[in-house]
Write an enzyme that holds these catalytic residues in place. Structure first.
Site, PDB file in Angstrom:
ATOM      1  N   HIS A  33      69.240  -2.282  20.182  1.00  0.00           N
ATOM      2  CA  HIS A  33      70.370  -2.606  21.061  1.00  0.00           C
ATOM      3  C   HIS A  33      69.848  -3.367  22.273  1.00  0.00           C
ATOM      4  CE1 HIS A  33      74.528  -1.857  22.397  1.00  0.00           C
ATOM      5  NE2 HIS A  33      74.035  -1.672  23.609  1.00  0.00           N
ATOM      6  N   MET A  37      72.996  -8.016  31.165  1.00  0.00           N
ATOM      7  CA  MET A  37      73.787  -7.793  32.371  1.00  0.00           C
ATOM      8  C   MET A  37      73.620  -8.971  33.322  1.00  0.00           C
ATOM      9  SD  MET A  37      72.710  -3.851  33.095  1.00  0.00           S
ATOM     10  CE  MET A  37      72.497  -2.693  31.744  1.00  0.00           C
ATOM     11  N   HIS A  66      74.673  -6.663  23.286  1.00  0.00           N
ATOM     12  CA  HIS A  66      75.810  -6.160  24.060  1.00  0.00           C
ATOM     13  C   HIS A  66      75.901  -6.955  25.360  1.00  0.00           C
ATOM     14  CE1 HIS A  66      77.508  -2.408  26.372  1.00  0.00           C
ATOM     15  NE2 HIS A  66      78.400  -3.373  26.268  1.00  0.00           N
ATOM     16  N   MET A  68      77.286  -7.559  28.698  1.00  0.00           N
ATOM     17  CA  MET A  68      77.990  -7.011  29.853  1.00  0.00           C
ATOM     18  C   MET A  68      78.030  -8.097  30.927  1.00  0.00           C
ATOM     19  SD  MET A  68      76.591  -3.086  29.927  1.00  0.00           S
ATOM     20  CE  MET A  68      75.009  -3.399  29.145  1.00  0.00           C
ATOM     21  N   GLY A 176      75.670   5.163  25.930  1.00  0.00           N
ATOM     22  CA  GLY A 176      75.661   5.746  27.266  1.00  0.00           C
ATOM     23  C   GLY A 176      75.727   7.260  27.240  1.00  0.00           C
TER      24      GLY A 176
END
Length: 218
Positions: A33, A37, A66, A68, A176
């Site tokens: 993963h 960010m 992912h 963000m 998370g």
């Protein structure tokens, strides 16, 4: 497809990233993963396209990216070219979610959409049939090591019901606050993919022990 464990490299030792990823694979992790960010959508900055590109030839594991970040469709083609297998965008970061999902799909990547803890499931129901994966944040995004928000379990259960009722193949991923204490309830709620970062890479007995503990409960 059985249950999948994804190791989040956000908590890995970046001076030994290739070794850490290899160790995770040897321990039985199926996915890596990759948290991106931008310091705007979330109050932190992490890694980007060059790191992903350098990691791609170092592993055969699925790379689960992912994003963000704000306006993520600007970069989905670049992340796909750098080696992303899955690309997940945040519903909260897209002005036109349906169009954004289509843009990710056009890159050839598998498409995911993520929801923050306070965002209702209804936000994604119009596109759930177009998704390969729906990601639920178990904490507020931006920082590792937070405690899992148990209220997210009801949202996972609701999504599981929608997916099963509609005969969809959309995977449910949770990221998370994942550890051996929370994995069982997350699994029972209907999750398919469990993302763990600090629990795997900072476990006092090492990566292999951490993955084994997760497997017992997931």
């Amino acid at each position: 497809m059985g249950k999948i464990i994804a190791a989040s490299i956000l908590s890995a030792d970046f001076t030994r990233l290739g070794e850490e990823v290899a160790a995770a694979g040897e321990a039985g992790v199926e996915w890596i993963h990759f948290d991106v960010m931008d310091g705007c959508f979330v109050p932190n900055i992490s890694v980007g396209i060059p790191v992903l590109k350098s990691l791609r030839p170092a592993t055969d594991l699925t790379l689960d990216v992912h994003l963000m970040i704000l306006d993520p469709v600007r970069y989905v083609g670049d992340f796909r070219s750098a080696g992303a297998d899955y690309i997940t965008i945040h519903a909260e970061a897209c002005m036109d979610l349906k169009n954004s999902v289509r843009k990710v799909s056009e890159t050839g990547a598998r498409v995911g959409v993520s929801l923050n803890p306070g965002t209702p499931l209804e936000k994604v129901l119009e596109v759930i049939g177009d998704l390969d994966m729906l990601l639920f944040m178990g904490v507020e995004p931006g920082f590792g090591g937070q405690k899992f928000k148990v209220e997210v379990l009801d949202k996972i259960r609701s999504a599981r019901s929608v997916i099963d009722d509609q005969g969809l193949r959309t995977l449910l991923e949770v990221d998370g606050g994942v550890n051996a204490d929370t994995a069982k309830s997350i699994s029972e709620a209907g999750a398919d993919v469990l993302v763990a970062g600090s629990y795997i890479f900072k476990h006092p007995r090492g990566i292999s022990s951490a993955v084994s503990e997760l497997r017992k409960h997931f």
